[in-house]
Design a protein around this motif. Sequence first.
Motif, PDB file in Angstrom:
ATOM      1  N   SER A  98       0.820  -1.213   0.000  1.00  0.00           N
ATOM      2  CA  SER A  98       0.000   0.000   0.000  1.00  0.00           C
ATOM      3  C   SER A  98       0.855   1.265   0.000  1.00  0.00           C
ATOM      4  N   GLU A  99       2.121   1.124   0.398  1.00  0.00           N
ATOM      5  CA  GLU A  99       3.049   2.252   0.397  1.00  0.00           C
ATOM      6  C   GLU A  99       3.883   2.298  -0.881  1.00  0.00           C
ATOM      7  N   SER A 100       3.572   1.407  -1.819  1.00  0.00           N
ATOM      8  CA  SER A 100       4.370   1.296  -3.051  1.00  0.00           C
ATOM      9  C   SER A 100       3.544   1.568  -4.304  1.00  0.00           C
ATOM     10  N   GLY A 101       2.477   2.343  -4.140  1.00  0.00           N
ATOM     11  CA  GLY A 101       1.690   2.725  -5.305  1.00  0.00           C
ATOM     12  C   GLY A 101       0.539   1.800  -5.628  1.00  0.00           C
ATOM     13  N   PHE A 102       0.067   1.037  -4.634  1.00  0.00           N
ATOM     14  CA  PHE A 102      -1.063   0.130  -4.852  1.00  0.00           C
ATOM     15  C   PHE A 102      -2.155   0.393  -3.817  1.00  0.00           C
ATOM     16  N   THR A 103      -3.398   0.145  -4.215  1.00  0.00           N
ATOM     17  CA  THR A 103      -4.479   0.093  -3.240  1.00  0.00           C
ATOM     18  C   THR A 103      -4.622  -1.358  -2.784  1.00  0.00           C
ATOM     19  N   VAL A 104      -4.875  -1.550  -1.521  1.00  0.00           N
ATOM     20  CA  VAL A 104      -5.007  -2.891  -0.955  1.00  0.00           C
ATOM     21  C   VAL A 104      -6.312  -2.959  -0.183  1.00  0.00           C
ATOM     22  N   GLU A 105      -7.206  -3.833  -0.629  1.00  0.00           N
ATOM     23  CA  GLU A 105      -8.512  -3.985   0.017  1.00  0.00           C
ATOM     24  C   GLU A 105      -8.691  -5.429   0.468  1.00  0.00           C
ATOM     25  N   ARG A 106      -8.947  -5.618   1.751  1.00  0.00           N
ATOM     26  CA  ARG A 106      -9.222  -6.975   2.227  1.00  0.00           C
ATOM     27  C   ARG A 106     -10.674  -7.305   1.930  1.00  0.00           C
ATOM     28  N   LEU A 107     -10.882  -8.270   1.059  1.00  0.00           N
ATOM     29  CA  LEU A 107     -12.232  -8.627   0.635  1.00  0.00           C
ATOM     30  C   LEU A 107     -12.934  -9.517   1.640  1.00  0.00           C
ATOM     31  N   LEU A 108     -12.187 -10.414   2.249  1.00  0.00           N
ATOM     32  CA  LEU A 108     -12.796 -11.313   3.223  1.00  0.00           C
ATOM     33  C   LEU A 108     -11.713 -11.939   4.086  1.00  0.00           C
ATOM     34  N   PHE A 109     -12.162 -12.494   5.204  1.00  0.00           N
ATOM     35  CA  PHE A 109     -11.256 -13.207   6.107  1.00  0.00           C
ATOM     36  C   PHE A 109     -11.952 -14.468   6.585  1.00  0.00           C
ATOM     37  N   SER A 110     -11.263 -15.595   6.472  1.00  0.00           N
ATOM     38  CA  SER A 110     -11.791 -16.869   6.942  1.00  0.00           C
ATOM     39  C   SER A 110     -11.153 -17.204   8.283  1.00  0.00           C
ATOM     40  N   PRO A 111     -11.854 -16.974   9.395  1.00  0.00           N
ATOM     41  CA  PRO A 111     -11.255 -17.237  10.708  1.00  0.00           C
ATOM     42  C   PRO A 111     -10.945 -18.713  10.928  1.00  0.00           C
ATOM     43  N   GLU A 112     -11.703 -19.580  10.305  1.00  0.00           N
ATOM     44  CA  GLU A 112     -11.475 -21.018  10.483  1.00  0.00           C
ATOM     45  C   GLU A 112     -10.091 -21.418   9.978  1.00  0.00           C
ATOM     46  N   ASP A 113      -9.704 -20.826   8.834  1.00  0.00           N
ATOM     47  CA  ASP A 113      -8.412 -21.163   8.234  1.00  0.00           C
ATOM     48  C   ASP A 113      -7.363 -20.087   8.448  1.00  0.00           C
ATOM     49  N   ASN A 114      -7.779 -18.960   9.042  1.00  0.00           N
ATOM     50  CA  ASN A 114      -6.877 -17.818   9.225  1.00  0.00           C
ATOM     51  C   ASN A 114      -6.327 -17.332   7.885  1.00  0.00           C
ATOM     52  N   VAL A 115      -7.216 -17.271   6.897  1.00  0.00           N
ATOM     53  CA  VAL A 115      -6.834 -16.870   5.537  1.00  0.00           C
ATOM     54  C   VAL A 115      -7.538 -15.566   5.177  1.00  0.00           C
ATOM     55  N   ALA A 116      -6.772 -14.631   4.642  1.00  0.00           N
ATOM     56  CA  ALA A 116      -7.327 -13.357   4.178  1.00  0.00           C
ATOM     57  C   ALA A 116      -7.204 -13.284   2.660  1.00  0.00           C
ATOM     58  N   LEU A 117      -8.209 -12.694   2.019  1.00  0.00           N
ATOM     59  CA  LEU A 117      -8.199 -12.496   0.571  1.00  0.00           C
ATOM     60  C   LEU A 117      -8.168 -11.002   0.293  1.00  0.00           C
ATOM     61  N   TYR A 118      -7.239 -10.589  -0.552  1.00  0.00           N
ATOM     62  CA  TYR A 118      -7.051  -9.176  -0.859  1.00  0.00           C
ATOM     63  C   TYR A 118      -7.239  -8.903  -2.347  1.00  0.00           C
ATOM     64  N   LYS A 119      -7.799  -7.722  -2.620  1.00  0.00           N
ATOM     65  CA  LYS A 119      -7.812  -7.196  -3.984  1.00  0.00           C
ATOM     66  C   LYS A 119      -6.822  -6.037  -4.026  1.00  0.00           C
ATOM     67  N   ILE A 120      -5.946  -6.085  -5.010  1.00  0.00           N
ATOM     68  CA  ILE A 120      -4.857  -5.116  -5.133  1.00  0.00           C
ATOM     69  C   ILE A 120      -4.917  -4.478  -6.509  1.00  0.00           C
ATOM     70  N   MET A 121      -4.757  -3.156  -6.565  1.00  0.00           N
ATOM     71  CA  MET A 121      -4.719  -2.470  -7.848  1.00  0.00           C
ATOM     72  C   MET A 121      -3.696  -1.339  -7.791  1.00  0.00           C
ATOM     73  N   LYS A 122      -3.060  -1.098  -8.928  1.00  0.00           N
ATOM     74  CA  LYS A 122      -2.073  -0.033  -8.995  1.00  0.00           C
ATOM     75  C   LYS A 122      -2.795   1.321  -9.064  1.00  0.00           C
ATOM     76  N   LEU A 123      -2.267   2.259  -8.313  1.00  0.00           N
ATOM     77  CA  LEU A 123      -2.858   3.591  -8.301  1.00  0.00           C
ATOM     78  C   LEU A 123      -2.580   4.314  -9.606  1.00  0.00           C
ATOM     79  N   LEU A 124      -3.506   5.203  -9.981  1.00  0.00           N
ATOM     80  CA  LEU A 124      -3.277   6.041 -11.152  1.00  0.00           C
ATOM     81  C   LEU A 124      -2.114   6.972 -10.905  1.00  0.00           C
ATOM     82  N   LYS A 125      -1.281   7.126 -11.914  1.00  0.00           N
ATOM     83  CA  LYS A 125      -0.130   8.029 -11.765  1.00  0.00           C
ATOM     84  C   LYS A 125      -0.583   9.474 -11.895  1.00  0.00           C
TER      85      LYS A 125
END
Length: 251
Positions: free
Chosen positions: A224-251
């Motif tokens: 997120s500090e390197s020119g990308f947006t980072v959004e956590r879409l969901l978290f599975s507490p059973e498996d301790n797994v997080a899913l993220y959507k990442i996109m490069k910011l407009l210059k």
Amino acid sequence: KNLINSYYVYDNWMLLIILSFTLLNMPDQNQSICQAIVPYESLKILSRLHKQTRTFNIAGQSISVQQNWETIGIAGVVWEAAAVVLLEYLTGKPELIEDKRILELGSGTGLCAIAVAHMHLAHSITASDRPVVLDILHANVGMNFKNDPDRVKVIGLDWTNREQIENAAKFDYDVIIGSDLVYIENIFPDLIETLTKLSDEKTEIFFSSKMRYTRDTKFYKMLSESGFTVERLLFSPEDNVALYKIMKLLK
């Protein structure tokens, strides 16, 4: 055993404490190689790692993949918790991959790329990993697509190899996916640089991560500090797994 050059999975917490103390007293250049020691509460994981072939049912499709823990290590086996979370999300939202050019980073056995290919929606699918992993990756694609071995393209892509990154960057990808890629902190900058080279502002990136260490969260903060947006879409507490959507910011 050589602790410097091997990855191990330990069930014994006391042994893990001893190993952690050992690693903390290693020279700095050696500590980075030993960052994939993972505590598990059950020895079931060990039997899974040593199975030569595993079969998964994903969206009604049976997928078999070969494994090779002894030769390849962690990249040669399926770490299904993160992979399943990613695939459940993608299969539940087919519009994300329909007619898209898809690249998977760190494909390992190829489970995710093969599962997406079985949906018959994507324009093209490319699976990638370090050269040492490519034999098993090719074998698994061939095993699942005997009549269409080119259904999934396989390329060598080491995130520390600038030539391989530049070659991969010659192609445009609409979607980049990856599961359980974040565990060796020293290569975080290389992975971020790879994403920077292979994506533009329209590229959708989906990463699933089993959150084992505090450094896992650190990677997404660095991103997120390197020119990308980072959004956590969901978290599975059973498996301790997080899913993220990442996109490069407009210059």
